[in-house]
Each structure stands twice: as structure tokens, then as C-alpha cells.
Design an enzyme around this catalytic site. Structure first.
Site, PDB file in Angstrom:
ATOM      1  N   GLY A  82     -19.671  37.470 -12.736  1.00 49.26           N
ATOM      2  CA  GLY A  82     -20.633  38.150 -11.891  1.00 49.26           C
ATOM      3  C   GLY A  82     -20.408  37.827 -10.432  1.00 49.26           C
ATOM      4  N   GLY A  84     -22.726  36.987  -6.863  1.00 53.44           N
ATOM      5  CA  GLY A  84     -24.001  36.747  -6.208  1.00 53.44           C
ATOM      6  C   GLY A  84     -23.966  37.181  -4.765  1.00 53.44           C
ATOM      7  N   MET A  86     -23.609  35.360  -2.207  1.00 54.90           N
ATOM      8  CA  MET A  86     -22.691  34.577  -1.387  1.00 54.90           C
ATOM      9  C   MET A  86     -21.355  34.302  -2.077  1.00 54.90           C
ATOM     10  SD  MET A  86     -23.475  31.019   0.663  1.00 54.90           S
ATOM     11  CE  MET A  86     -23.946  30.096  -0.809  1.00 54.90           C
ATOM     12  N   ALA A  87     -21.348  34.208  -3.394  1.00 53.72           N
ATOM     13  CA  ALA A  87     -20.134  33.777  -4.093  1.00 53.72           C
ATOM     14  C   ALA A  87     -19.972  34.527  -5.413  1.00 53.72           C
ATOM     15  CB  ALA A  87     -20.188  32.270  -4.338  1.00 53.72           C
ATOM     16  N   LYS A 103     -18.292  28.784  -9.616  1.00 57.37           N
ATOM     17  CA  LYS A 103     -18.771  29.597  -8.497  1.00 57.37           C
ATOM     18  C   LYS A 103     -17.788  29.420  -7.344  1.00 57.37           C
ATOM     19  CE  LYS A 103     -23.178  29.863  -7.650  1.00 57.37           C
ATOM     20  NZ  LYS A 103     -24.567  29.559  -7.210  1.00 57.37           N
ATOM     21  N   ASP A 197     -35.389  31.748  -5.761  1.00 57.28           N
ATOM     22  CA  ASP A 197     -35.032  33.065  -6.314  1.00 57.28           C
ATOM     23  C   ASP A 197     -35.309  33.102  -7.811  1.00 57.28           C
ATOM     24  OD1 ASP A 197     -34.161  35.674  -6.254  1.00 57.28           O
ATOM     25  OD2 ASP A 197     -32.039  35.171  -6.409  1.00 57.28           O
TER      26      ASP A 197
END
Length: 219
Positions: A82, A84, A86-87, A103, A197
Site C-alpha cells: 500500500g 500512505g 508519506m511512505a 515502510k 489517524d
């Protein structure tokens, strides 16, 4: 330029996903089995995947002309899980065989000092968290300009996936999941951190079943 089968094989050799001798043995097997289709790069990529020489993700990169970026130090990238804000997050295998989630902060982001600093701070803080309802983080590293965080790999689905499929949960299941999430958040709070989050898409359920979450562990 459209790649040929020899091109893809050359990229595979450069990638070091297979040892040179193993790759040559594999290529001879492909030519013997494929016969008239031996020159079809798409068929070659599918055959590599079907015979577990490479993953679908690795094959997709090879046929697009990529031979680099399959390794982060001692970790081999297997799949993309996946992306995100930022990463990106990838499934990877350590050289000793264990599977992890990694990540990765891309170079375009790492060039921004504030984003790199934030990534490094969050990674180091994440390594302090040790609780059964919080995803474990194990190692921070850097390889050729790529900064990464090695994390626990989870098999399961998100609470959002479950809610989309089942619409709503019985009270007993819902209370159990919320209780586990609160236990994880309490541990985060005790370390002086705030999640920021929290939502169903960020709650992973491990060990559940399609029709019940009664035995699932919230992460």
C-alpha cells in the site's frame, strides 16, 4: 522500446533475484517448455510467477525494464502492500527467511528535510511500542538513499473491509474490537504519543474469519 524475452532475462540476472546458475537453469527450462511461445515476454513473466521464480510484483517491474530496487540491505522486496500519505509499504523477506512489512520513504520525500526528520522521529518512537494490540516495529535503516522502517507483517483484513462486507457487527463483536483498540491506544498514550489517524481502515484484524471477528486480534 518493447522488451524481448532475452531482455527480461538479462534484467533478471542484473536484479540478483536468482543466483546466476539457477537463472540459467530456469531459462533453459523455459525454452524447453514454452517452445513456440519462447519469444513472448508476457508469457515468460507469467511463467516465472506461476513457477515461483519471482513474485507478480517482481515480474511486473522486470517487464517494465527495472533491474534495481529489489533489495534493501538484507531484505528482498516481494510485493507492494500500500501507499500512505508519506511512505510506501512493502512485503519483504529477510535473508534468513522471515517475512516483514517495510515502510519506505521515497527519495523524492527524503530530499525534504522536514519530511525526512518526521519519518525518522516517528520510526524511532514506533520502536518503543510493545503491545499485542499495536503493530511492532523492529529496525530503522537506510539503503542507497532509501530510508525505511521494518515492521511486523500482518495477515488479515482491516475493520473497514469487514464493515463494507458485513455492514454492521453484533454488539458483542463490536465491544470486543473497541476494547482491544483502546488497550492499544492506552499503551500508545503511556509512551507519550498520540495516534492522530484512528479509523477502521487503520485497524487490522488478524486471525478472524469471514463471518465473525470473535477470535480476531486488533492491531
Amino acid at each position: 522500446m518493447e522488451l524481448t524475452v532475452p531482455n527480461v532475462f538479462g534484467l533478471l540476472l542484473r536484479s540478483k533475484l536468482l543466483a546466476a546458475d539457477d537463472a540459467k537453469t530456469m531459462y533453459a527450462r523455459w525454452q524447453a517448455e514454452a517452445k513456440d511461445a519462447a519469444g513472448d515476454p508476457a508469457r515468460f513473466a507469467s511463467w516465472l510467477t506461476a513457477n515461483s521464480y519471482v513474485t507478480e510484483y517482481q515480474a511486473s517491474l522486470l517487464v517494465r525494464g527495472h533491474a534495481d530496487g529489489f533489495f534493501l540491505n538484507e531484505y528482498k522486496i516481494l510485493d507492494r502492500l500500500g501507499k500512505g500519505r508519506m511512505a510506501g509499504v512493502y512485503k519483504a523477506q529477510h535473508r534468513l527467511g522471515q517475512i516483514f512489512a517495510i515502510k519506505v520513504l521515497p527519495p523524492s520525500r527524503a530530499g525534504e528535510a522536514n519530511l525526512l526528520g518526521r519519518f525518522q522521529r516517528e520510526a524511532k518512537l514506533a520502536m518503543r511500542l510493545k503491545h499485542p494490540n499495536v503493530v511492532r516495529s523492529f529496525q530503522v535503516g537506510e539503503a542507497k538513499g532509501l530510508h525505511y522502517l521494518v515492521m511486523e507483517y500482518l495477515e488479515g483484513e482491516t475493520l473497514e473491509d469487514v464493515l463494507v462486507r458485513r455492514k454492521q457487527l453484533p454488539p458483542a463483536e463490536a465491544v470486543r474490537l473497541v476494547f482491544q483498540a483502546l488497550q492499544g491506544l492506552q499503551h500508545v498514550h503511556e509512551q507519550g504519543l498520540v495516534h492522530r489517524d484512528l479509523k477502521p481502515a487503520n485497524l487490522m484484524l488478524v486471525g478472524g474469519a469471514p463471518d465473525t471477528t470473535a477470535r480476531a486480534t486488533v492491531k
